[in-house]
Write a protein that holds these residues in place. Sequence first.
Motif, PDB file in Angstrom:
ATOM      1  N   THR A  35     -19.757  17.873 110.328  1.00 18.07           N
ATOM      2  CA  THR A  35     -19.554  18.790 109.219  1.00 18.07           C
ATOM      3  C   THR A  35     -20.544  18.656 108.086  1.00 18.07           C
ATOM      4  OG1 THR A  35     -17.967  17.200 108.317  1.00 18.07           O
ATOM      5  CG2 THR A  35     -17.084  18.995 109.654  1.00 18.07           C
ATOM      6  N   SER A  36     -21.081  17.454 107.855  1.00 22.41           N
ATOM      7  CA  SER A  36     -21.829  17.252 106.614  1.00 22.41           C
ATOM      8  C   SER A  36     -22.893  16.174 106.748  1.00 22.41           C
ATOM      9  CB  SER A  36     -20.872  16.865 105.483  1.00 22.41           C
ATOM     10  OG  SER A  36     -20.328  15.578 105.734  1.00 22.41           O
ATOM     11  N   LEU A  37     -23.797  16.174 105.775  1.00 24.92           N
ATOM     12  CA  LEU A  37     -24.827  15.137 105.693  1.00 24.92           C
ATOM     13  C   LEU A  37     -24.192  13.782 105.426  1.00 24.92           C
ATOM     14  CD1 LEU A  37     -27.950  15.222 105.847  1.00 24.92           C
ATOM     15  CD2 LEU A  37     -27.970  15.380 103.353  1.00 24.92           C
ATOM     16  N   GLU A  38     -23.121  13.767 104.663  1.00 25.87           N
ATOM     17  CA  GLU A  38     -22.434  12.509 104.366  1.00 25.87           C
ATOM     18  C   GLU A  38     -21.809  11.927 105.634  1.00 25.87           C
ATOM     19  OE1 GLU A  38     -19.274   9.780 103.543  1.00 25.87           O
ATOM     20  OE2 GLU A  38     -18.907  11.824 104.257  1.00 25.87           O
ATOM     21  N   ALA A  39     -21.196  12.782 106.444  1.00 26.42           N
ATOM     22  CA  ALA A  39     -20.565  12.309 107.680  1.00 26.42           C
ATOM     23  C   ALA A  39     -21.602  11.807 108.669  1.00 26.42           C
ATOM     24  CB  ALA A  39     -19.716  13.421 108.297  1.00 26.42           C
ATOM     25  N   ILE A  40     -22.714  12.525 108.806  1.00 28.39           N
ATOM     26  CA  ILE A  40     -23.727  12.100 109.776  1.00 28.39           C
ATOM     27  C   ILE A  40     -24.342  10.768 109.343  1.00 28.39           C
ATOM     28  CG2 ILE A  40     -25.840  13.182 108.881  1.00 28.39           C
ATOM     29  CD1 ILE A  40     -26.386  14.206 111.701  1.00 28.39           C
ATOM     30  N   GLY A  41     -24.366  10.527 108.045  1.00 23.95           N
ATOM     31  CA  GLY A  41     -24.886   9.256 107.552  1.00 23.95           C
ATOM     32  C   GLY A  41     -24.010   8.081 107.925  1.00 23.95           C
ATOM     33  N   ARG A  42     -22.725   8.325 108.162  1.00 25.29           N
ATOM     34  CA  ARG A  42     -21.800   7.256 108.547  1.00 25.29           C
ATOM     35  C   ARG A  42     -21.670   7.087 110.057  1.00 25.29           C
ATOM     36  NH1 ARG A  42     -17.158   8.724 107.805  1.00 25.29           N
ATOM     37  NH2 ARG A  42     -17.254  10.673 106.624  1.00 25.29           N
ATOM     38  N   ALA A  43     -22.233   7.999 110.833  1.00 24.41           N
ATOM     39  CA  ALA A  43     -22.113   7.906 112.290  1.00 24.41           C
ATOM     40  C   ALA A  43     -22.751   6.616 112.794  1.00 24.41           C
ATOM     41  CB  ALA A  43     -22.766   9.115 112.947  1.00 24.41           C
ATOM     42  N   ARG A  44     -22.153   6.042 113.840  1.00 25.50           N
ATOM     43  CA  ARG A  44     -22.671   4.780 114.375  1.00 25.50           C
ATOM     44  C   ARG A  44     -22.179   4.612 115.818  1.00 25.50           C
ATOM     45  NH1 ARG A  44     -17.916   3.602 111.680  1.00 25.50           N
ATOM     46  NH2 ARG A  44     -16.588   1.984 112.608  1.00 25.50           N
ATOM     47  N   ILE A  45     -22.722   3.609 116.487  1.00 24.63           N
ATOM     48  CA  ILE A  45     -22.259   3.226 117.828  1.00 24.63           C
ATOM     49  C   ILE A  45     -21.022   2.361 117.628  1.00 24.63           C
ATOM     50  CG2 ILE A  45     -22.867   2.024 119.956  1.00 24.63           C
ATOM     51  CD1 ILE A  45     -25.843   2.581 119.175  1.00 24.63           C
ATOM     52  N   VAL A  74     -14.433  11.674 121.022  1.00 22.45           N
ATOM     53  CA  VAL A  74     -15.833  11.770 120.609  1.00 22.45           C
ATOM     54  C   VAL A  74     -16.010  11.232 119.193  1.00 22.45           C
ATOM     55  CG1 VAL A  74     -17.671  13.411 120.038  1.00 22.45           C
ATOM     56  CG2 VAL A  74     -16.393  13.670 122.170  1.00 22.45           C
ATOM     57  N   ALA A  75     -15.117  11.636 118.286  1.00 24.92           N
ATOM     58  CA  ALA A  75     -15.203  11.172 116.903  1.00 24.92           C
ATOM     59  C   ALA A  75     -15.080   9.659 116.815  1.00 24.92           C
ATOM     60  CB  ALA A  75     -14.114  11.843 116.065  1.00 24.92           C
ATOM     61  N   ALA A  76     -14.132   9.084 117.543  1.00 23.46           N
ATOM     62  CA  ALA A  76     -13.942   7.638 117.527  1.00 23.46           C
ATOM     63  C   ALA A  76     -15.186   6.912 118.025  1.00 23.46           C
ATOM     64  CB  ALA A  76     -12.722   7.253 118.362  1.00 23.46           C
ATOM     65  N   GLY A  77     -15.850   7.471 119.030  1.00 24.00           N
ATOM     66  CA  GLY A  77     -17.064   6.852 119.542  1.00 24.00           C
ATOM     67  C   GLY A  77     -18.156   6.740 118.511  1.00 24.00           C
ATOM     68  N   LEU A  78     -18.133   7.648 117.521  1.00 27.17           N
ATOM     69  CA  LEU A  78     -19.144   7.659 116.459  1.00 27.17           C
ATOM     70  C   LEU A  78     -18.620   7.082 115.152  1.00 27.17           C
ATOM     71  CD1 LEU A  78     -20.518  11.214 117.210  1.00 27.17           C
ATOM     72  CD2 LEU A  78     -21.838   9.096 117.392  1.00 27.17           C
ATOM     73  N   GLY A  79     -17.403   6.548 115.154  1.00 26.88           N
ATOM     74  CA  GLY A  79     -16.834   5.991 113.934  1.00 26.88           C
ATOM     75  C   GLY A  79     -16.453   7.045 112.911  1.00 26.88           C
ATOM     76  N   LEU A  80     -16.184   8.274 113.359  1.00 33.78           N
ATOM     77  CA  LEU A  80     -15.811   9.369 112.480  1.00 33.78           C
ATOM     78  C   LEU A  80     -14.360   9.767 112.728  1.00 33.78           C
ATOM     79  CD1 LEU A  80     -19.033  11.560 112.886  1.00 33.78           C
ATOM     80  CD2 LEU A  80     -18.542   9.907 111.082  1.00 33.78           C
ATOM     81  N   ILE A  81     -13.843  10.661 111.891  1.00 27.13           N
ATOM     82  CA  ILE A  81     -12.502  11.190 112.110  1.00 27.13           C
ATOM     83  C   ILE A  81     -12.627  12.565 112.761  1.00 27.13           C
ATOM     84  CG2 ILE A  81     -11.494   9.877 110.207  1.00 27.13           C
ATOM     85  CD1 ILE A  81     -11.631  12.401 108.499  1.00 27.13           C
ATOM     86  N   PRO A  82     -11.611  13.009 113.519  1.00 22.05           N
ATOM     87  CA  PRO A  82     -11.729  14.260 114.280  1.00 22.05           C
ATOM     88  C   PRO A  82     -12.118  15.470 113.445  1.00 22.05           C
ATOM     89  CG  PRO A  82      -9.839  13.026 115.038  1.00 22.05           C
ATOM     90  CD  PRO A  82     -10.367  12.288 113.846  1.00 22.05           C
ATOM     91  N   SER A  83     -11.649  15.549 112.195  1.00 18.69           N
ATOM     92  CA  SER A  83     -11.961  16.720 111.367  1.00 18.69           C
ATOM     93  C   SER A  83     -13.435  16.786 110.975  1.00 18.69           C
ATOM     94  CB  SER A  83     -11.096  16.717 110.100  1.00 18.69           C
ATOM     95  OG  SER A  83     -11.372  15.571 109.306  1.00 18.69           O
ATOM     96  N   GLU A  84     -14.194  15.694 111.195  1.00 23.03           N
ATOM     97  CA  GLU A  84     -15.617  15.701 110.878  1.00 23.03           C
ATOM     98  C   GLU A  84     -16.477  16.142 112.054  1.00 23.03           C
ATOM     99  OE1 GLU A  84     -15.993  12.233 107.509  1.00 23.03           O
ATOM    100  OE2 GLU A  84     -15.688  11.584 109.593  1.00 23.03           O
ATOM    101  N   VAL A  85     -15.859  16.388 113.197  1.00 23.63           N
ATOM    102  CA  VAL A  85     -16.584  16.831 114.392  1.00 23.63           C
ATOM    103  C   VAL A  85     -16.429  18.337 114.539  1.00 23.63           C
ATOM    104  CG1 VAL A  85     -16.638  16.748 116.912  1.00 23.63           C
ATOM    105  CG2 VAL A  85     -16.456  14.634 115.589  1.00 23.63           C
ATOM    106  N   GLY A  86     -17.556  19.041 114.642  1.00 24.68           N
ATOM    107  CA  GLY A  86     -17.558  20.486 114.804  1.00 24.68           C
ATOM    108  C   GLY A  86     -17.743  21.212 113.482  1.00 24.68           C
ATOM    109  N   PHE A  87     -18.444  22.332 113.528  1.00 27.42           N
ATOM    110  CA  PHE A  87     -18.539  23.227 112.373  1.00 27.42           C
ATOM    111  C   PHE A  87     -18.740  24.646 112.911  1.00 27.42           C
ATOM    112  CE2 PHE A  87     -22.942  21.600 112.910  1.00 27.42           C
ATOM    113  CZ  PHE A  87     -23.622  22.792 113.138  1.00 27.42           C
TER     114      PHE A  87
END
Length: 303
Positions: A177-187, A144-157
């Motif tokens: 986890t954060s506003l910063e992480a959601i700002g980097r999310a992408r397809i 899931v994290a890879a699909g959004l261009g994030l790292i696994p530790s940024e998924v879930g809170f």
Amino acid sequence: MALKFHTLDVFTEQRFGGNPLAVVPEADGLSDDQMQAIAREFNLSETVFIQTPTRPAHSARMRIFTPRSEIAFAGHPTIGTAVLLAELNAPAHNGEKDALIVLEQRIGTVRVGARVRAGAAAFAEFDAPKLPAEAGVLPPDDVVAAGLGLIPSEVGFENHAPVCFAAGNTFAFVPVTSLEAIGRARINGAHWERAFEQQGVSGVYVYTRQCAHTSSAFHVRMFAPQVGIPEDPATGSAAVGLAGIVHQFDALPDGTHRRVIEQGYEMGRPSQIVLTLVVASGKLTTVRIGGSAVRVSEGTLEV
């Protein structure tokens, strides 16, 4: 054939914010192909076509098209269409208009309360025609994290984890986890397909508790490339599903709970969706979506 159209910005009190919507009244004479072509031409998240209702007591039949396909239900078309019909057709009393707009949609009949006041953006809200329910399973968090261009530790809170919910449309809900992480999310290319397209979801709704405004409960983004929407500025139908998430993970007590959802900030189209949940005997019994809308333009289509 000449047809009139209107555009509105929905889930905002100011023009050029929120989610833009095109509405084409008196669309009975259009074929499905013509409606799809017009929606593709407007190239907005959704375009609404208003037709004569099947029951005279109802306000209108409405059909909703993305640039790629017709959908059964969507929140900002429901709010925007109700506001437009109230402003155009509702009788005024002392300069104020209050109307119950009854809309026939593919999902069923949706009743919308609209309030129009001079000098203020019109407001409308409706009870969701279907309550949210879990619908399917997502792959592991690293996928899931890879699909959004994030790292696994940024998924879930907290106790929130990725899950699918449906309330007419099915969405993957991904807490981050954060506003910063959601700002980097992408397809994220092929990773996106593995994470989400194989699950049959309409879109992916990414949310966090960190917000731009203290009055908001959640900051969200929604991606739906499968239906021709790379990113949506405000997504009422997904907010219905978020009610299921909040009820499941936040263990709300019985009563009425109000949450403001902010969306569209990364797109330069800030939006606010008012989500109301009613819990009785531990069960989610009502989900209500509300928001403001402002008219922006009108014109004529040559078909």
